[in-house]
Design an enzyme around this catalytic site. Structure first.
Site, PDB file in Angstrom:
ATOM      1  N   THR A  43       0.820  -1.212   0.000  1.00 49.34           N
ATOM      2  CA  THR A  43       0.000   0.000   0.000  1.00 49.34           C
ATOM      3  C   THR A  43       0.856   1.266   0.000  1.00 49.34           C
ATOM      4  O   THR A  43       0.456   2.298  -0.540  1.00 49.34           O
ATOM      5  CB  THR A  43      -0.919  -0.015   1.237  1.00 49.34           C
ATOM      6  OG1 THR A  43      -1.713  -1.202   1.173  1.00 49.34           O
ATOM      7  CG2 THR A  43      -1.837   1.183   1.272  1.00 49.34           C
ATOM      8  N   SER A  48      -2.128   8.765  -1.847  1.00 46.12           N
ATOM      9  CA  SER A  48      -2.215  10.167  -2.297  1.00 46.12           C
ATOM     10  C   SER A  48      -0.982  10.987  -1.954  1.00 46.12           C
ATOM     11  O   SER A  48      -0.889  12.147  -2.352  1.00 46.12           O
ATOM     12  CB  SER A  48      -3.425  10.856  -1.659  1.00 46.12           C
ATOM     13  OG  SER A  48      -4.596  10.141  -1.900  1.00 46.12           O
ATOM     14  N   HIS A  52      -1.379  14.285   6.138  1.00 47.42           N
ATOM     15  CA  HIS A  52      -2.638  14.902   6.572  1.00 47.42           C
ATOM     16  C   HIS A  52      -2.465  15.728   7.844  1.00 47.42           C
ATOM     17  O   HIS A  52      -1.751  15.320   8.765  1.00 47.42           O
ATOM     18  CB  HIS A  52      -3.693  13.822   6.830  1.00 47.42           C
ATOM     19  CG  HIS A  52      -4.161  13.142   5.576  1.00 47.42           C
ATOM     20  ND1 HIS A  52      -4.909  13.792   4.629  1.00 47.42           N
ATOM     21  CD2 HIS A  52      -3.967  11.887   5.108  1.00 47.42           C
ATOM     22  CE1 HIS A  52      -5.181  12.952   3.628  1.00 47.42           C
ATOM     23  NE2 HIS A  52      -4.615  11.794   3.885  1.00 47.42           N
ATOM     24  N   LYS A 255     -12.478  10.652   2.551  1.00 49.25           N
ATOM     25  CA  LYS A 255     -12.059  12.031   2.310  1.00 49.25           C
ATOM     26  C   LYS A 255     -12.436  12.542   0.933  1.00 49.25           C
ATOM     27  O   LYS A 255     -12.359  13.734   0.675  1.00 49.25           O
ATOM     28  CB  LYS A 255     -10.551  12.142   2.497  1.00 49.25           C
ATOM     29  CG  LYS A 255     -10.102  11.799   3.907  1.00 49.25           C
ATOM     30  CD  LYS A 255      -8.606  11.992   4.063  1.00 49.25           C
ATOM     31  CE  LYS A 255      -8.079  11.351   5.323  1.00 49.25           C
ATOM     32  NZ  LYS A 255      -7.778   9.917   5.177  1.00 49.25           N
ATOM     33  N   ARG A 316      -6.540   0.110   0.506  1.00 50.16           N
ATOM     34  CA  ARG A 316      -6.492   0.474   1.927  1.00 50.16           C
ATOM     35  C   ARG A 316      -6.722  -0.786   2.773  1.00 50.16           C
ATOM     36  O   ARG A 316      -7.600  -1.586   2.438  1.00 50.16           O
ATOM     37  CB  ARG A 316      -7.597   1.487   2.254  1.00 50.16           C
ATOM     38  CG  ARG A 316      -7.539   2.781   1.448  1.00 50.16           C
ATOM     39  CD  ARG A 316      -8.832   3.554   1.672  1.00 50.16           C
ATOM     40  NE  ARG A 316      -8.925   4.776   0.892  1.00 50.16           N
ATOM     41  CZ  ARG A 316      -9.377   4.852  -0.357  1.00 50.16           C
ATOM     42  NH1 ARG A 316      -9.762   3.749  -1.006  1.00 50.16           N
ATOM     43  NH2 ARG A 316      -9.461   6.010  -0.978  1.00 50.16           N
ATOM     44  N   GLU A 352      -4.897   1.875   7.661  1.00 46.13           N
ATOM     45  CA  GLU A 352      -5.298   2.530   6.405  1.00 46.13           C
ATOM     46  C   GLU A 352      -4.949   4.014   6.527  1.00 46.13           C
ATOM     47  O   GLU A 352      -4.172   4.415   7.390  1.00 46.13           O
ATOM     48  CB  GLU A 352      -6.792   2.292   6.150  1.00 46.13           C
ATOM     49  CG  GLU A 352      -7.678   2.731   7.287  1.00 46.13           C
ATOM     50  CD  GLU A 352      -9.162   2.705   6.929  1.00 46.13           C
ATOM     51  OE1 GLU A 352      -9.509   2.370   5.792  1.00 46.13           O
ATOM     52  OE2 GLU A 352      -9.976   3.040   7.792  1.00 46.13           O
ATOM     53  N   SER A 353      -5.517   4.873   5.712  1.00 46.88           N
ATOM     54  CA  SER A 353      -5.213   6.290   5.803  1.00 46.88           C
ATOM     55  C   SER A 353      -5.632   6.811   7.175  1.00 46.88           C
ATOM     56  O   SER A 353      -6.689   6.410   7.674  1.00 46.88           O
ATOM     57  CB  SER A 353      -5.973   7.039   4.715  1.00 46.88           C
ATOM     58  OG  SER A 353      -5.514   8.362   4.647  1.00 46.88           O
ATOM     59  N   CYS A 418      12.076  11.909 -20.545  1.00 43.21           N
ATOM     60  CA  CYS A 418      10.964  12.705 -20.002  1.00 43.21           C
ATOM     61  C   CYS A 418      11.335  13.289 -18.642  1.00 43.21           C
ATOM     62  O   CYS A 418      11.058  14.436 -18.344  1.00 43.21           O
ATOM     63  CB  CYS A 418       9.710  11.856 -19.831  1.00 43.21           C
ATOM     64  SG  CYS A 418       9.122  11.043 -21.307  1.00 43.21           S
ATOM     65  N   CYS A 453       6.200   9.272 -21.878  1.00 41.78           N
ATOM     66  CA  CYS A 453       6.433   8.036 -22.661  1.00 41.78           C
ATOM     67  C   CYS A 453       6.342   6.792 -21.791  1.00 41.78           C
ATOM     68  O   CYS A 453       6.416   5.681 -22.287  1.00 41.78           O
ATOM     69  CB  CYS A 453       7.746   8.111 -23.434  1.00 41.78           C
ATOM     70  SG  CYS A 453       9.168   7.396 -22.619  1.00 41.78           S
TER      71      CYS A 453
HETATM   72  C1  LIG Z   1      -5.930   4.912  -2.065  1.00 44.20           C
HETATM   73  C2  LIG Z   1      -5.124   5.220  -0.840  1.00 44.20           C
HETATM   74  C3  LIG Z   1      -4.841   6.526  -0.480  1.00 44.20           C
HETATM   75  C4  LIG Z   1      -4.114   6.815   0.654  1.00 44.20           C
HETATM   76  N1  LIG Z   1      -3.744   8.091   0.912  1.00 44.20           N
HETATM   77  C5  LIG Z   1      -3.009   8.373   2.000  1.00 44.20           C
HETATM   78  C6  LIG Z   1      -2.549   9.686   2.233  1.00 44.20           C
HETATM   79  O1  LIG Z   1      -2.706  10.575   1.403  1.00 44.20           O
HETATM   80  N2  LIG Z   1      -1.899   9.937   3.394  1.00 44.20           N
HETATM   81  C7  LIG Z   1      -1.684   8.972   4.337  1.00 44.20           C
HETATM   82  O2  LIG Z   1      -1.155   9.281   5.389  1.00 44.20           O
HETATM   83  N3  LIG Z   1      -2.042   7.694   4.093  1.00 44.20           N
HETATM   84  C8  LIG Z   1      -2.682   7.375   2.953  1.00 44.20           C
HETATM   85  N4  LIG Z   1      -3.042   6.090   2.688  1.00 44.20           N
HETATM   86  C9  LIG Z   1      -2.718   5.057   3.648  1.00 44.20           C
HETATM   87  C10 LIG Z   1      -1.249   4.630   3.587  1.00 44.20           C
HETATM   88  O3  LIG Z   1      -0.853   4.417   2.257  1.00 44.20           O
HETATM   89  C11 LIG Z   1      -1.090   3.350   4.388  1.00 44.20           C
HETATM   90  O4  LIG Z   1      -1.618   3.549   5.675  1.00 44.20           O
HETATM   91  C12 LIG Z   1       0.358   2.931   4.547  1.00 44.20           C
HETATM   92  O5  LIG Z   1       1.008   2.893   3.310  1.00 44.20           O
HETATM   93  C13 LIG Z   1       0.391   1.570   5.187  1.00 44.20           C
HETATM   94  O6  LIG Z   1       1.717   1.159   5.284  1.00 44.20           O
HETATM   95  P1  LIG Z   1       2.024  -0.286   5.803  1.00 44.20           P
HETATM   96  O7  LIG Z   1       3.508  -0.377   5.963  1.00 44.20           O
HETATM   97  O8  LIG Z   1       1.176  -0.603   6.991  1.00 44.20           O
HETATM   98  O9  LIG Z   1       1.479  -1.258   4.673  1.00 44.20           O
HETATM   99  P2  LIG Z   1       2.172  -1.738   3.332  1.00 44.20           P
HETATM  100  O10 LIG Z   1       2.833  -0.654   2.616  1.00 44.20           O
HETATM  101  O11 LIG Z   1       1.142  -2.521   2.580  1.00 44.20           O
HETATM  102  O12 LIG Z   1       3.297  -2.701   3.854  1.00 44.20           O
HETATM  103  C14 LIG Z   1       3.027  -3.998   4.344  1.00 44.20           C
HETATM  104  C15 LIG Z   1       4.125  -4.895   3.827  1.00 44.20           C
HETATM  105  O13 LIG Z   1       3.951  -6.181   4.390  1.00 44.20           O
HETATM  106  C16 LIG Z   1       4.372  -7.128   3.452  1.00 44.20           C
HETATM  107  N5  LIG Z   1       3.806  -8.418   3.799  1.00 44.20           N
HETATM  108  C17 LIG Z   1       2.502  -8.742   3.836  1.00 44.20           C
HETATM  109  N6  LIG Z   1       2.365 -10.044   4.164  1.00 44.20           N
HETATM  110  C18 LIG Z   1       3.617 -10.536   4.365  1.00 44.20           C
HETATM  111  C19 LIG Z   1       4.136 -11.809   4.701  1.00 44.20           C
HETATM  112  N7  LIG Z   1       3.331 -12.866   4.909  1.00 44.20           N
HETATM  113  N8  LIG Z   1       5.471 -11.953   4.791  1.00 44.20           N
HETATM  114  C20 LIG Z   1       6.306 -10.901   4.559  1.00 44.20           C
HETATM  115  N9  LIG Z   1       5.863  -9.683   4.206  1.00 44.20           N
HETATM  116  C21 LIG Z   1       4.534  -9.500   4.123  1.00 44.20           C
HETATM  117  C22 LIG Z   1       3.855  -6.571   2.132  1.00 44.20           C
HETATM  118  O14 LIG Z   1       4.560  -7.102   1.023  1.00 44.20           O
HETATM  119  C23 LIG Z   1       4.052  -5.076   2.312  1.00 44.20           C
HETATM  120  O15 LIG Z   1       5.249  -4.613   1.730  1.00 44.20           O
HETATM  121  C24 LIG Z   1      -3.715   5.767   1.514  1.00 44.20           C
HETATM  122  C25 LIG Z   1      -3.973   4.444   1.155  1.00 44.20           C
HETATM  123  C26 LIG Z   1      -4.636   4.174  -0.032  1.00 44.20           C
HETATM  124  C27 LIG Z   1      -4.833   2.761  -0.453  1.00 44.20           C
END
Ligand SMILES: Cc1cc2nc3c(=O)[nH]c(=O)nc-3n(C[C@H](O)[C@H](O)[C@H](O)COP(=O)(O)OP(=O)(O)OC[C@H]3O[C@@H](n4cnc5c(N)ncnc54)[C@H](O)[C@@H]3O)c2cc1C
Length: 505
Positions: A43, A48, A52, A255, A316, A352-353, A418, A453
């Site tokens: 994710t 975005s 925030h 949002k 998310r 999530e966000s 580019c 491109c």
């Molecule tokens: C459409 C959208 C818009 C958003 N906009 C914003 C924003 O503007 N501002 C904001 O603050 N937040 C935003 N968010 C939320 C934000 O992107 C996430 O909260 C954040 O990226 C979550 O990070 P994470 O490390 O928890 O998850 P991830 O980035 O998903 O990392 C989890 C990692 O765990 C790994 N993993 C999973 N299972 C296993 C396993 N069994 N073994 C080993 N590795 C594993 C995955 O490969 C992944 O790399 C948005 C999210 C979305 C989808």
């Protein structure tokens, strides 16, 4: 005997990487694993990019607390780690009386959350600040602490700094199960073997529910992915007057569809929010594109469809955990806990966000939890919080460029026309603390292939460089790891197959 660590972190997204980086301050052996071929491919690679301000989440929830703390940490974190970040402020724009009511709710909520500088401005003032806004806007909530970053660079930078401070990163390493002694976690089983550990941090994003269930924790917690689709406009489209983010007044779906500058000079429109069943379903849909486009046009009517150059979707990790504060009616809060059922687990779920914004604060919360659990964290005297960003040729003036080329001629060869990315930057990415070994890994670090491109010009050259530097055949170079080859076979082989087929006829 299995390799032994003090802490294993599952998931190298922005959250797991921040936890690794902040924990690397202490005398601990730390392993950060990810199932994918690079850090930040989940994710954290598709959102975005908004930092925030913190007026959105309900006061007292984990989301609100870590958002407001996180946004305060971002200037220092980005400075230390060379992460692009701009505190440009953001606007929530109202076009109806109901929207104005919502703006006032957000204003009060923001004040309660401790967000500084919030102000409701008139429609006229909004148009003065951003002439491209729809002419009938009647007001806006201005949040000066809102900002923009680059989540791709951010995750790489954070994880690299962790590595510089002794953290081991293992990619292509999938968590499969916990090793347990009674109700105490003693390590993990992965597709690369077993690893022992006193603590395991579950930062597995979309899969955090499945990971915690393996430990018998929160069996009722479910992550239901909510897809958000985006469109990217070419730099020639327009520039918002200030680099800024324009939100509509929020609805019960979240949002809403924003129009924002990116720190690379493009404009991003999105996301929508639709639940999907499959945790890998990042397909764009025709309906989604129409929904985003009309959402974007509602804020900035002058956007022109012919300037769309790319589209992408993110998922998310929407969970169903209630707020730990019983007074708050919130069943999609972040889980940040050491659960009582098992020993040795730090559980992060439903991030999530605003998880990107909150990520440095979540890391601090993890440290506080470990200390409260009796972990004697001793600071390293030589911890280095600084990770210098590698040179970015397009951001330099002519003299700096000439100096760099004189030192390293590879910076004089443009590979991506580019975005003006040079061979020197690609080589730096391949030989960085977390080596870029795929096309997308180089893209995440250098921004190549993201212009009009879309890689059409640079890709063959990047394949060649990767093949030479990694000592592998061009056919073995992949887009994003196993199962994503860029080249299937040599043209000569195709011709031979063709002859064989004709012979058979
Ligand atoms: C459409 C959208 C818009 C958003 N906009 C914003 C924003 O503007 N501002 C904001 O603050 N937040 C935003 N968010 C939320 C934000 O992107 C996430 O909260 C954040 O990226 C979550 O990070 P994470 O490390 O928890 O998850 P991830 O980035 O998903 O990392 C989890 C990692 O765990 C790994 N993993 C999973 N299972 C296993 C396993 N069994 N073994 C080993 N590795 C594993 C995955 O490969 C992944 O790399 C948005 C999210 C979305 C989808």
């Amino acid at each position: 005997m299995a390799q032994s660590y003090d802490v294993i972190i599952i998931g190298a997204g922005i959250v797991g990487s921040m936890v690794a980086r902040f924990l690397s301050k202490y005398k601990l052996d730390i392993l950060l694993i990810d199932k994918d071929s690079d850090v930040g491919m989940g994710t954290s690679s598709a959102n975005s990019a908004a930092v925030h301000a913190g007026y959105d989440a309900l006061p007292g929830s984990n989301k609100a607390l870590t958002n407001v703390m996180g946004v305060e940490m971002w200037p220092q974190v980005s400075e230390e780690l060379g992460i692009p970040y701009e505190r440009c402020g953001d606007y929530v724009v109202a076009v109806s009386d109901e929207d104005m009511t919502m703006l006032n709710i957000l204003l009060e909520r923001g004040k309660e959350n401790g967000v500084p500088g919030l102000e409701i401005i008139s429609g006229e003032e909004m148009r003065r600040r951003e002439p491209l806004i729809r002419p009938d806007a009647i007001g806006a909530l201005w949040a000066p602490t809102g900002g923009i970053s680059d989540p791709l660079t951010a995750t790489v930078a954070v994880a690299e700094n962790a590595v510089m401070n002794g953290v081991t990163v293992m990619l292509n390493t999938a968590f499969e199960d916990f090793l347990m002694d009674g109700n105490t976690i003693t390590g993990i089983r992965t597709n690369q073997g077993d690893f022992e550990s006193r603590w395991v941090v579950n930062a597995a994003g979309l899969y955090a529910d499945e990971v915690m269930h393996k430990a018998g924790v929160r069996p009722d917690f479910v992550i239901h992915p909510r897809r958000g689709e985006y469109l990217i406009l070419d730099k020639v489209e327009f520039q918002l007057t200030q680099n800024t983010i324009l939100f509509p007044a929020p609805s019960n779906k979240g949002k809403g569809i924003l129009v924002a500058s990116t720190l690379h000079g493009n404009v991003i429109i999105g996301p929508n929010a639709n639940f999907v069943e499959d945790k890998t379903d990042k397909d764009m849909t025709r309906e989604g594109v129409e929904e985003i486009w009309s959402g974007g046009k509602k804020l900035v009517p002058s956007v022109n469809r012919k300037h769309i150059i790319a589209e992408f979707a993110g998922l998310r990790a929407t969970g169903n955990a209630p707020s730990p504060n019983p007074e708050i009616d919130y069943n999609q809060d972040f889980i940040i806990e050491i659960p009582e059922e098992v020993k040795g687990l730090v559980n992060l779920g439903g991030i999530e966000s605003p998880g990107f914004t909150a990520s440095p604060a979540i890391a601090i919360k993890v440290i506080e939890l470990l200390k409260a659990a009796g972990e004697d964290l001793i600071e390293k005297p030589d911890w280095n919080p600084i990770r210098e960003a590698p040179p970015v040729f397009r951001h330099m003036d002519k003299h700096q460029q000439a100096d760099l080329i004189a030192k390293e001629p590879a910076y004089g060869r443009i590979v991506c026309r580019c975005e003006m990315v040079t061979e020197g930057e690609i080589l730096a990415a391949i030989h960085s603390p977390i080596p870029a070994t795929t096309y997308d890994a180089i893209k995440r670090r250098t921004w190549l292939g993201t212009g009009r491109c879309q890689g059409g010009f640079d890709m063959p050259r990047v394949v060649h460089i990767l093949s030479e530097e990694l000592g592998i055949a061009p056919e073995e170079v992949t887009k994003k790891g196993d199962g994503s080859p860029l080249l299937y076979r040599r043209t000569k082989d195709v011709q031979q197959d063709h002859i064989v087929v004709e012979d058979l006829i």
